[in-house]
Design a protein around this motif. Structure first.
Motif, PDB file in Angstrom:
ATOM      1  N   GLY A  47       1.499 -21.459 -65.594  1.00 48.67           N
ATOM      2  CA  GLY A  47       2.310 -22.165 -64.602  1.00 48.67           C
ATOM      3  C   GLY A  47       2.032 -23.660 -64.585  1.00 48.67           C
ATOM      4  O   GLY A  47       2.957 -24.478 -64.460  1.00 48.67           O
ATOM      5  N   ARG A  48       0.769 -24.020 -64.734  1.00 48.54           N
ATOM      6  CA  ARG A  48       0.408 -25.447 -64.780  1.00 48.54           C
ATOM      7  C   ARG A  48       1.050 -26.128 -65.987  1.00 48.54           C
ATOM      8  O   ARG A  48       1.500 -27.277 -65.903  1.00 48.54           O
ATOM      9  CB  ARG A  48      -1.114 -25.609 -64.814  1.00 48.54           C
ATOM     10  CG  ARG A  48      -1.786 -25.420 -63.458  1.00 48.54           C
ATOM     11  CD  ARG A  48      -3.236 -25.878 -63.491  1.00 48.54           C
ATOM     12  NE  ARG A  48      -4.059 -25.050 -64.357  1.00 48.54           N
ATOM     13  CZ  ARG A  48      -4.702 -23.953 -63.965  1.00 48.54           C
ATOM     14  NH1 ARG A  48      -4.609 -23.552 -62.706  1.00 48.54           N
ATOM     15  NH2 ARG A  48      -5.452 -23.273 -64.809  1.00 48.54           N
ATOM     16  N   LYS A  49       1.098 -25.418 -67.094  1.00 47.97           N
ATOM     17  CA  LYS A  49       1.712 -25.991 -68.296  1.00 47.97           C
ATOM     18  C   LYS A  49       3.216 -26.168 -68.122  1.00 47.97           C
ATOM     19  O   LYS A  49       3.801 -27.116 -68.674  1.00 47.97           O
ATOM     20  CB  LYS A  49       1.386 -25.115 -69.505  1.00 47.97           C
ATOM     21  CG  LYS A  49      -0.084 -25.206 -69.907  1.00 47.97           C
ATOM     22  CD  LYS A  49      -0.402 -24.376 -71.129  1.00 47.97           C
ATOM     23  CE  LYS A  49      -1.874 -24.539 -71.521  1.00 47.97           C
ATOM     24  NZ  LYS A  49      -2.227 -23.716 -72.701  1.00 47.97           N
ATOM     25  N   SER A  50       3.846 -25.276 -67.368  1.00 48.14           N
ATOM     26  CA  SER A  50       5.272 -25.443 -67.047  1.00 48.14           C
ATOM     27  C   SER A  50       5.485 -26.725 -66.258  1.00 48.14           C
ATOM     28  O   SER A  50       6.367 -27.538 -66.565  1.00 48.14           O
ATOM     29  CB  SER A  50       5.794 -24.250 -66.240  1.00 48.14           C
ATOM     30  OG  SER A  50       6.138 -23.166 -67.055  1.00 48.14           O
ATOM     31  N   ARG A  51       4.666 -26.907 -65.247  1.00 51.18           N
ATOM     32  CA  ARG A  51       4.792 -28.097 -64.397  1.00 51.18           C
ATOM     33  C   ARG A  51       4.566 -29.375 -65.215  1.00 51.18           C
ATOM     34  O   ARG A  51       5.307 -30.361 -65.065  1.00 51.18           O
ATOM     35  CB  ARG A  51       3.774 -28.013 -63.254  1.00 51.18           C
ATOM     36  CG  ARG A  51       3.700 -29.251 -62.360  1.00 51.18           C
ATOM     37  CD  ARG A  51       4.972 -29.504 -61.586  1.00 51.18           C
ATOM     38  NE  ARG A  51       4.855 -30.699 -60.747  1.00 51.18           N
ATOM     39  CZ  ARG A  51       5.825 -31.163 -59.972  1.00 51.18           C
ATOM     40  NH1 ARG A  51       6.996 -30.550 -59.939  1.00 51.18           N
ATOM     41  NH2 ARG A  51       5.650 -32.239 -59.240  1.00 51.18           N
ATOM     42  N   GLU A  52       3.573 -29.377 -66.073  1.00 49.06           N
ATOM     43  CA  GLU A  52       3.289 -30.546 -66.914  1.00 49.06           C
ATOM     44  C   GLU A  52       4.481 -30.866 -67.812  1.00 49.06           C
ATOM     45  O   GLU A  52       4.836 -32.037 -68.000  1.00 49.06           O
ATOM     46  CB  GLU A  52       2.041 -30.288 -67.764  1.00 49.06           C
ATOM     47  CG  GLU A  52       0.749 -30.265 -66.953  1.00 49.06           C
ATOM     48  CD  GLU A  52      -0.424 -29.719 -67.749  1.00 49.06           C
ATOM     49  OE1 GLU A  52      -0.236 -29.416 -68.963  1.00 49.06           O
ATOM     50  OE2 GLU A  52      -1.521 -29.563 -67.176  1.00 49.06           O
ATOM     51  N   LEU A  53       5.114 -29.834 -68.364  1.00 51.04           N
ATOM     52  CA  LEU A  53       6.283 -30.027 -69.220  1.00 51.04           C
ATOM     53  C   LEU A  53       7.439 -30.635 -68.432  1.00 51.04           C
ATOM     54  O   LEU A  53       8.118 -31.553 -68.915  1.00 51.04           O
ATOM     55  CB  LEU A  53       6.705 -28.687 -69.832  1.00 51.04           C
ATOM     56  CG  LEU A  53       7.973 -28.687 -70.697  1.00 51.04           C
ATOM     57  CD1 LEU A  53       7.795 -29.586 -71.922  1.00 51.04           C
ATOM     58  CD2 LEU A  53       8.320 -27.262 -71.131  1.00 51.04           C
ATOM     59  N   ALA A  54       7.663 -30.151 -67.211  1.00 49.01           N
ATOM     60  CA  ALA A  54       8.749 -30.663 -66.370  1.00 49.01           C
ATOM     61  C   ALA A  54       8.565 -32.144 -66.066  1.00 49.01           C
ATOM     62  O   ALA A  54       9.501 -32.940 -66.194  1.00 49.01           O
ATOM     63  CB  ALA A  54       8.831 -29.856 -65.073  1.00 49.01           C
ATOM     64  N   VAL A  55       7.367 -32.521 -65.678  1.00 48.64           N
ATOM     65  CA  VAL A  55       7.087 -33.921 -65.315  1.00 48.64           C
ATOM     66  C   VAL A  55       7.187 -34.819 -66.542  1.00 48.64           C
ATOM     67  O   VAL A  55       7.729 -35.928 -66.474  1.00 48.64           O
ATOM     68  CB  VAL A  55       5.699 -34.035 -64.658  1.00 48.64           C
ATOM     69  CG1 VAL A  55       5.319 -35.492 -64.447  1.00 48.64           C
ATOM     70  CG2 VAL A  55       5.684 -33.284 -63.327  1.00 48.64           C
ATOM     71  N   ARG A  56       6.685 -34.328 -67.657  1.00 49.73           N
ATOM     72  CA  ARG A  56       6.643 -35.143 -68.881  1.00 49.73           C
ATOM     73  C   ARG A  56       8.032 -35.357 -69.486  1.00 49.73           C
ATOM     74  O   ARG A  56       8.361 -36.461 -69.926  1.00 49.73           O
ATOM     75  CB  ARG A  56       5.739 -34.455 -69.908  1.00 49.73           C
ATOM     76  CG  ARG A  56       5.586 -35.235 -71.214  1.00 49.73           C
ATOM     77  CD  ARG A  56       4.574 -34.574 -72.137  1.00 49.73           C
ATOM     78  NE  ARG A  56       5.010 -33.304 -72.683  1.00 49.73           N
ATOM     79  CZ  ARG A  56       4.508 -32.126 -72.353  1.00 49.73           C
ATOM     80  NH1 ARG A  56       3.525 -32.034 -71.461  1.00 49.73           N
ATOM     81  NH2 ARG A  56       4.960 -31.010 -72.896  1.00 49.73           N
ATOM     82  N   ARG A  57       8.870 -34.334 -69.467  1.00 51.82           N
ATOM     83  CA  ARG A  57      10.121 -34.420 -70.224  1.00 51.82           C
ATOM     84  C   ARG A  57      11.385 -34.375 -69.373  1.00 51.82           C
ATOM     85  O   ARG A  57      12.401 -34.961 -69.758  1.00 51.82           O
ATOM     86  CB  ARG A  57      10.171 -33.273 -71.252  1.00 51.82           C
ATOM     87  CG  ARG A  57      11.395 -33.331 -72.130  1.00 51.82           C
ATOM     88  CD  ARG A  57      11.407 -32.275 -73.198  1.00 51.82           C
ATOM     89  NE  ARG A  57      12.696 -32.235 -73.867  1.00 51.82           N
ATOM     90  CZ  ARG A  57      13.071 -31.297 -74.722  1.00 51.82           C
ATOM     91  NH1 ARG A  57      12.243 -30.323 -75.045  1.00 51.82           N
ATOM     92  NH2 ARG A  57      14.272 -31.322 -75.281  1.00 51.82           N
ATOM     93  N   PHE A  58      11.352 -33.724 -68.228  1.00 60.52           N
ATOM     94  CA  PHE A  58      12.598 -33.439 -67.521  1.00 60.52           C
ATOM     95  C   PHE A  58      12.744 -34.151 -66.172  1.00 60.52           C
ATOM     96  O   PHE A  58      13.634 -33.819 -65.394  1.00 60.52           O
ATOM     97  CB  PHE A  58      12.738 -31.919 -67.324  1.00 60.52           C
ATOM     98  CG  PHE A  58      12.835 -31.156 -68.621  1.00 60.52           C
ATOM     99  CD1 PHE A  58      14.018 -31.125 -69.326  1.00 60.52           C
ATOM    100  CD2 PHE A  58      11.728 -30.503 -69.136  1.00 60.52           C
ATOM    101  CE1 PHE A  58      14.114 -30.428 -70.522  1.00 60.52           C
ATOM    102  CE2 PHE A  58      11.811 -29.805 -70.333  1.00 60.52           C
ATOM    103  CZ  PHE A  58      13.005 -29.770 -71.036  1.00 60.52           C
ATOM    104  N   SER A  59      11.893 -35.099 -65.886  1.00 63.78           N
ATOM    105  CA  SER A  59      11.989 -35.813 -64.609  1.00 63.78           C
ATOM    106  C   SER A  59      13.319 -36.551 -64.503  1.00 63.78           C
ATOM    107  O   SER A  59      13.774 -37.205 -65.451  1.00 63.78           O
ATOM    108  CB  SER A  59      10.840 -36.807 -64.478  1.00 63.78           C
ATOM    109  OG  SER A  59      11.041 -37.626 -63.338  1.00 63.78           O
ATOM    110  N   ILE A  60      13.937 -36.454 -63.341  1.00 59.62           N
ATOM    111  CA  ILE A  60      15.245 -37.080 -63.122  1.00 59.62           C
ATOM    112  C   ILE A  60      15.163 -38.607 -63.171  1.00 59.62           C
ATOM    113  O   ILE A  60      16.172 -39.288 -63.399  1.00 59.62           O
ATOM    114  CB  ILE A  60      15.843 -36.596 -61.781  1.00 59.62           C
ATOM    115  CG1 ILE A  60      17.363 -36.772 -61.786  1.00 59.62           C
ATOM    116  CG2 ILE A  60      15.199 -37.313 -60.596  1.00 59.62           C
ATOM    117  CD1 ILE A  60      18.064 -36.007 -60.693  1.00 59.62           C
ATOM    118  N   ASP A  61      13.985 -39.164 -62.991  1.00 55.32           N
ATOM    119  CA  ASP A  61      13.818 -40.624 -63.054  1.00 55.32           C
ATOM    120  C   ASP A  61      14.211 -41.163 -64.431  1.00 55.32           C
ATOM    121  O   ASP A  61      14.756 -42.270 -64.546  1.00 55.32           O
ATOM    122  CB  ASP A  61      12.376 -41.006 -62.736  1.00 55.32           C
ATOM    123  CG  ASP A  61      11.997 -40.672 -61.298  1.00 55.32           C
ATOM    124  OD1 ASP A  61      12.912 -40.625 -60.462  1.00 55.32           O
ATOM    125  OD2 ASP A  61      10.808 -40.440 -61.036  1.00 55.32           O
TER     126      ASP A  61
END
Length: 369
Positions: free
Chosen positions: A343-357
């Motif tokens: 789950g932590r790796k999912s969150r890291e992937l989201a922040v690193r690649r998919f952030s709306i910013d």
């Protein structure tokens, strides 16, 4: 700058692109939203923007209905004189791009996924696309796509000029602040799975239910939730009677549609999407990884990008019950520590690649170029 956001679905526009629109408004731009009227809940509505409702019956494919919509769209664009227009979904992209060119207004069209449009060259929809979409797309300043496979398809079929295309590597992004891990979450002893999608067969409904049946033979306390809209007009719809029957049999629990997805998703252990639909970049998967969930999805375009296989989840074969069963069975046997690590790796992937910013920067660049 005066900007128009044009879509044929108001809820979809506000739900999926609301953060972008709000960010542009806060940056000082005047925003006009153009979409057929819908009764939208207060939590979804954006304030400080202007709403204009063109006439369009989305269930009516008749030529008169189309003509009324085209005429209304022309009237609105001419009246409001925007300096830039963003078009979403097929009809606004198709008609709006032409109207914008006639009025000398720069526009961008987004094709969030090819859906059924390019599924078969024998289909009537493909013939229509061939006749109308090619010239229409040529009028847009840029075409936004959500994955490189759609880019290859559109270029190879000569629907777009390669110089027009911008692929948003992280899709339309996800609000990682809103979709954040539940700080009180602990893995459930009896695993809780959830599928969030329109209730269509090509989103993997059949495969999900079949695996639920089999898993419950070994883990009868495990839960399989289904959250999503029953799209009664779609050719691949799952009838309500089928969903209710599967629920009555105890295979799944159907939750319908809700506005507060994080409160439900936060309590689940694993997000499952066995889709073989022609996805753009699946939004529900992005929300799930942002919330730090273990993922099981298909090795399908628009889905595979959200999984690093065996790290934050598992990729399975599309339309393959056995492959899906093996992955779900594995998750039932993972330790709680392993679940949390994935789950932590999912969150890291989201922040690193998919952030709306990151997507916001692309929009600002399009406007300013």
């Amino acid at each position: 700058m005066k900007l128009i956001f044009s879509d044929n679905n108001l809820w979809s526009l506000l739900h999926f692109r609301g953060k972008i629109i709000k960010g542009l408004k806060n940056a000082g731009h005047e925003i006009i939203i153009v979409a057929p009227y819908e009764d939208i809940d207060e939590d979804t509505l954006l304030y400080g923007v202007e709403y204009v409702y063109p006439k369009l019956d989305r269930t009516n494919q008749g030529l008169i209905n189309e003509a009324i919509y085209i005429k209304d769209l022309y009237r609105i664009y001419k009246k409001y004189k925007p300096e830039f227009i963003f078009h979403y979904t097929t009809k606004p992209v198709l008609y709006g791009s032409i109207i914008a060119r006639l009025l000398s207004i720069p526009s961008v069209g987004m094709l969030a996924g090819t859906g059924e449009l390019f599924g078969s060259k024998k289909k009537f929809k493909y013939c229509v696309a061939l006749l109308l979409m090619r010239p229409s797309l040529s009028f847009a300043k840029k075409i936004l796509l959500l994955n490189s496979e759609d880019e290859q398809t559109l270029i190879s079929e000569r629907f777009v000029n390669p110089s027009q295309v911008i692929v948003l590597d992280g899709g339309e992004g996800v609000d990682t602040e809103y979709y954040c891990p539940d700080t009180e979450y602990k893995p459930n002893h009896h695993r809780k799975f959830i599928m969030v999608a329109r209730v269509l067969y090509d989103k993997g409904y059949y495969e999900y239910v079949e695996v639920a049946k089999r898993i419950k033979q070994h883990y009868p306390e495990s839960e399989f939730l289904l959250l999503g809209y029953l799209d009664t007009n779609h050719p691949h719809k799952v009838p309500r009677s089928v969903v209710l029957k599967d629920q009555k049999c105890g295979y799944i629990k159907y939750l319908g549609t809700v506005t507060d997805i994080p409160s439900i998703l936060g309590k689940c252990d694993c997000f499952v999407l066995p889709s073989f639909y022609n996805e753009g970049m699946n939004r529900s998967l992005m929300e799930a990884i942002s919330m730090g969930k273990v993922i099981v999805t298909t090795n399908n375009k628009g889905c595979r990008d959200m999984v690093i296989n065996n790290e934050n989840g598992y990729l399975v074969k599309p339309k393959d019950v056995e492959s899906l069963y093996d992955a779900i069975f594995s998750i039932c046997n993972l330790s709680d520590e392993k679940m949390l690590e994935m789950g932590r790796k999912s969150r890291e992937l989201a922040v690193r690649r998919f952030s709306i910013d990151k997507v916001m920067l692309k929009y600002l660049q399009l406007i300013n170029d």
